[in-house]
Design an enzyme around this catalytic site. Sequence first.
Site, short mmCIF file in Angstrom:
data_model
loop_
_atom_site.label_atom_id
_atom_site.label_comp_id
_atom_site.label_asym_id
_atom_site.label_seq_id
_atom_site.Cartn_x
_atom_site.Cartn_y
_atom_site.Cartn_z
N ASP A 67 73.62 97.01 -30.52
CA ASP A 67 74.33 95.58 -30.60
C ASP A 67 75.54 95.49 -29.70
O ASP A 67 74.98 97.06 -28.91
CB ASP A 67 74.72 95.19 -31.72
CG ASP A 67 75.60 96.57 -32.51
OD1 ASP A 67 75.74 97.19 -31.77
OD2 ASP A 67 75.40 96.74 -33.76
N ASN A 136 79.33 96.84 -46.42
CA ASN A 136 78.60 96.02 -46.50
C ASN A 136 76.99 96.16 -46.47
O ASN A 136 76.14 95.06 -46.95
CB ASN A 136 79.12 94.72 -46.52
CG ASN A 136 79.33 94.78 -44.63
OD1 ASN A 136 77.62 95.61 -44.24
ND2 ASN A 136 79.00 93.65 -44.61
N HIS A 138 75.29 96.43 -43.96
CA HIS A 138 75.23 96.05 -42.47
C HIS A 138 73.86 97.51 -42.04
O HIS A 138 74.60 98.35 -41.51
CB HIS A 138 75.62 94.95 -42.10
CG HIS A 138 77.16 95.76 -41.26
ND1 HIS A 138 78.09 95.20 -41.18
CD2 HIS A 138 76.80 97.47 -40.69
CE1 HIS A 138 79.00 96.42 -40.85
NE2 HIS A 138 77.99 97.60 -40.16
N GLU A 143 74.10 91.63 -40.87
CA GLU A 143 75.29 91.37 -42.21
C GLU A 143 74.63 90.87 -43.46
O GLU A 143 73.61 90.21 -43.52
CB GLU A 143 76.73 90.16 -42.26
CG GLU A 143 76.60 90.57 -40.67
CD GLU A 143 78.18 91.42 -40.97
OE1 GLU A 143 78.28 92.81 -41.94
OE2 GLU A 143 78.94 91.39 -39.65
C1 F6R Z 1 76.63 100.37 -34.74
C2 F6R Z 1 76.51 99.85 -34.73
C3 F6R Z 1 76.67 99.58 -36.94
C4 F6R Z 1 77.54 100.59 -37.75
C5 F6R Z 1 78.15 100.71 -38.72
C6 F6R Z 1 78.78 102.16 -39.22
O1 F6R Z 1 76.64 99.89 -33.32
O2 F6R Z 1 75.51 98.75 -34.96
O3 F6R Z 1 76.03 99.18 -37.85
O4 F6R Z 1 76.63 101.90 -37.62
O5 F6R Z 1 78.87 99.38 -39.01
O6 F6R Z 1 79.80 101.76 -38.97
P1 F6R Z 1 80.78 103.47 -38.87
O7 F6R Z 1 79.45 104.74 -38.31
O8 F6R Z 1 82.02 102.87 -38.05
O9 F6R Z 1 81.00 104.04 -39.95
#
Ligand code: F6R
Length: 247
Positions: A67, A136, A138, A143
């Site tokens: 992303d 959450n 995701h 989301e």
């Molecule tokens: C990052 C991404 C997100 C993260 C997720 C967890 O490229 O796509 O889905 O993997 O938000 O984030 P952290 O590792 O910062 O807790």
Amino acid sequence: MIVYRARDFHDMSRKAANILSAQVILKPSCVLGLATGSSPIGVYAQLIEWYKKGDIDFSEVRTINLDEYRGLSANDEKSYRYFMNVNYFEHINIRPENTFVPNGLERDADKECIRYEELIRSLGGIDMQLLGLGHNGHIGFNEPGAAFEAYTHCVTLTDSTREANKRFFGSKDEVPTQAYTMGIKTIMQSRRIVVIVSGGSKAEMVKRALFGPITPEVPASALQLHNNVTLVGDAAALALIYSKRAF
Ligand code: F6R
């Protein structure tokens, strides 16, 4: 699904880095799907260390990121492209032209999403996709409520995700409101998926996502339908699930 229980963040990072490096050794020209955020930083640091010792060669590897924030350029320190360059790519012998991140500056969302999906196909698909897990539920920026059948698309970020990511920005208001993300379907088409999770604050979500009902309200629950998922979590993140082994 295979579950590896690690002691802590460092151990989780080493175990996941071992899995990625095995993939690179088995198929030097493999396509690695990569993530940003806090979870993979230790994995990248470990892979860099092994590269510097001469244990891994990335010269033929291709990478494709999950992303990117819409509106941020590659030079913006908050962009995921910048994150990848600084935390990983600049320290290994990967060819810059073999690393791919959605183009946050492309204003035509449909054009960018179609381009990205075609790119993944032209690379031959993703051999191994590394994922973090959002509080959450995701994955990528898919989301709660995201359609399981979605390919790469443009999303409006939820308040909770902007709140969680404000640590990388000055304040929540500075977090972009939209992002390009691989869809659940894109992720599910990866041949192998490695999920890394650290910390007790995600323990409940690990249980819900990987052992609870499969529902778009918990996007990561779609992973239960994939036949080659490896979960590497530290003890705190796996505190609410029971087993250490494969099931
Ligand atoms: C990052 C991404 C997100 C993260 C997720 C967890 O490229 O796509 O889905 O993997 O938000 O984030 P952290 O590792 O910062 O807790």
